[in-house]
Each structure stands twice: as structure tokens, then as C-alpha cells.
Write a protein that holds these residues in place. Sequence first.
Motif, PDB file in Angstrom:
ATOM      1  N   SER A 110       0.848  -1.184   0.000  1.00  0.00           N
ATOM      2  CA  SER A 110       0.000   0.000   0.000  1.00  0.00           C
ATOM      3  C   SER A 110       0.890   1.243   0.000  1.00  0.00           C
ATOM      4  O   SER A 110       2.095   1.171   0.227  1.00  0.00           O
ATOM      5  CB  SER A 110      -0.918  -0.008   1.221  1.00  0.00           C
ATOM      6  OG  SER A 110      -0.151   0.142   2.397  1.00  0.00           O
ATOM      7  N   ASP A 111       0.301   2.395  -0.258  1.00  0.00           N
ATOM      8  CA  ASP A 111       1.072   3.638  -0.337  1.00  0.00           C
ATOM      9  C   ASP A 111       1.718   4.014   0.993  1.00  0.00           C
ATOM     10  O   ASP A 111       2.729   4.708   1.017  1.00  0.00           O
ATOM     11  CB  ASP A 111       0.190   4.790  -0.814  1.00  0.00           C
ATOM     12  CG  ASP A 111      -0.079   4.706  -2.312  1.00  0.00           C
ATOM     13  OD1 ASP A 111       0.648   3.959  -2.991  1.00  0.00           O
ATOM     14  OD2 ASP A 111      -1.003   5.382  -2.791  1.00  0.00           O
ATOM     15  N   SER A 112       1.165   3.559   2.115  1.00  0.00           N
ATOM     16  CA  SER A 112       1.721   3.920   3.413  1.00  0.00           C
ATOM     17  C   SER A 112       2.752   2.907   3.926  1.00  0.00           C
ATOM     18  O   SER A 112       3.361   3.122   4.966  1.00  0.00           O
ATOM     19  CB  SER A 112       0.596   4.062   4.441  1.00  0.00           C
ATOM     20  OG  SER A 112      -0.069   2.828   4.599  1.00  0.00           O
ATOM     21  N   THR A 113       2.981   1.830   3.166  1.00  0.00           N
ATOM     22  CA  THR A 113       3.949   0.815   3.574  1.00  0.00           C
ATOM     23  C   THR A 113       5.363   1.352   3.419  1.00  0.00           C
ATOM     24  O   THR A 113       5.722   1.904   2.389  1.00  0.00           O
ATOM     25  CB  THR A 113       3.796  -0.452   2.715  1.00  0.00           C
ATOM     26  OG1 THR A 113       2.462  -0.926   2.836  1.00  0.00           O
ATOM     27  CG2 THR A 113       4.763  -1.531   3.155  1.00  0.00           C
ATOM     28  N   ARG A 114       6.179   1.163   4.452  1.00  0.00           N
ATOM     29  CA  ARG A 114       7.566   1.611   4.406  1.00  0.00           C
ATOM     30  C   ARG A 114       8.408   0.504   3.789  1.00  0.00           C
ATOM     31  O   ARG A 114       8.389  -0.641   4.231  1.00  0.00           O
ATOM     32  CB  ARG A 114       8.051   1.917   5.813  1.00  0.00           C
ATOM     33  CG  ARG A 114       9.434   2.471   5.863  1.00  0.00           C
ATOM     34  CD  ARG A 114       9.775   2.855   7.269  1.00  0.00           C
ATOM     35  NE  ARG A 114      11.115   3.397   7.310  1.00  0.00           N
ATOM     36  CZ  ARG A 114      11.900   3.360   8.364  1.00  0.00           C
ATOM     37  NH1 ARG A 114      11.468   2.829   9.480  1.00  0.00           N
ATOM     38  NH2 ARG A 114      13.101   3.870   8.320  1.00  0.00           N
TER      39      ARG A 114
ATOM     40  N   THR B 135       8.311   5.529   2.015  1.00  0.00           N
ATOM     41  CA  THR B 135       7.010   4.892   1.809  1.00  0.00           C
ATOM     42  C   THR B 135       6.843   4.604   0.320  1.00  0.00           C
ATOM     43  O   THR B 135       7.551   5.172  -0.517  1.00  0.00           O
ATOM     44  CB  THR B 135       5.860   5.804   2.287  1.00  0.00           C
ATOM     45  OG1 THR B 135       5.878   7.003   1.512  1.00  0.00           O
ATOM     46  CG2 THR B 135       5.980   6.123   3.766  1.00  0.00           C
TER      47      THR B 135
ATOM     48  N   LYS C 112       4.501   5.511  -1.523  1.00  0.00           N
ATOM     49  CA  LYS C 112       4.058   6.747  -2.170  1.00  0.00           C
ATOM     50  C   LYS C 112       5.270   7.604  -2.560  1.00  0.00           C
ATOM     51  O   LYS C 112       5.319   8.153  -3.668  1.00  0.00           O
ATOM     52  CB  LYS C 112       3.144   7.522  -1.215  1.00  0.00           C
ATOM     53  CG  LYS C 112       2.544   8.763  -1.806  1.00  0.00           C
ATOM     54  CD  LYS C 112       1.604   9.408  -0.802  1.00  0.00           C
ATOM     55  CE  LYS C 112       1.005  10.669  -1.376  1.00  0.00           C
ATOM     56  NZ  LYS C 112       0.093  11.312  -0.425  1.00  0.00           N
ATOM     57  N   ASP C 113       6.266   7.695  -1.662  1.00  0.00           N
ATOM     58  CA  ASP C 113       7.474   8.467  -1.968  1.00  0.00           C
ATOM     59  C   ASP C 113       8.284   7.823  -3.089  1.00  0.00           C
ATOM     60  O   ASP C 113       8.822   8.517  -3.959  1.00  0.00           O
ATOM     61  CB  ASP C 113       8.345   8.607  -0.721  1.00  0.00           C
ATOM     62  CG  ASP C 113       7.698   9.466   0.354  1.00  0.00           C
ATOM     63  OD1 ASP C 113       6.807  10.276   0.025  1.00  0.00           O
ATOM     64  OD2 ASP C 113       8.074   9.310   1.535  1.00  0.00           O
TER      65      ASP C 113
END
Length: 82
Positions: free
Chosen positions: A45-49, A68, A70-71
Amino acid sequence: MSIITSTAIFVASLGIAAAAPALAEDPKPAGAPARPAASVPYQASDSTRVCIRDTITGSRVPRKVCNTMKDWKAKGIDPFQR
């Protein structure tokens, strides 16, 4: 205890110790793959590091970079394809 009895016990214990590795069970059968192949790629997911190990040219010390998903997507990098 006589010398013959103690020698017989010693020889029997050596036989048991020598046979122990042969009697041990193999944890995985011969010919089995080390790990099963993934049928579906991992979707984070986008919030997974997610961390990757990056080696800079001229350095022998790898550097750990964490962001993350997303980054990573914003930078145009897919860390699972490295």
C-alpha cells in the motif's frame, strides 16, 4: 566392572554416536525447491515503508534507504524491481 564390559559399552556408544546422523530425518526432501515461487507479485500500500540497500559508486559500504511506497512512486522508482 571388568575391562571387557567397559570396552563393550564404549564400543556400543561409539556405534550409536556414529549412527545418529544417519538416523536423523532430512528437514526437506531431496529435490524440493528452497522456497516456493511467488505466483502473485507483492503489492504494497502507499503507506507501507519499504527499504532498499543502495551502494554508492566508490564506496564499499552499502547504504540503507527507506521511504514509503508513495514516496518511491513520486521518485519514479519501483523498489521491488531493483
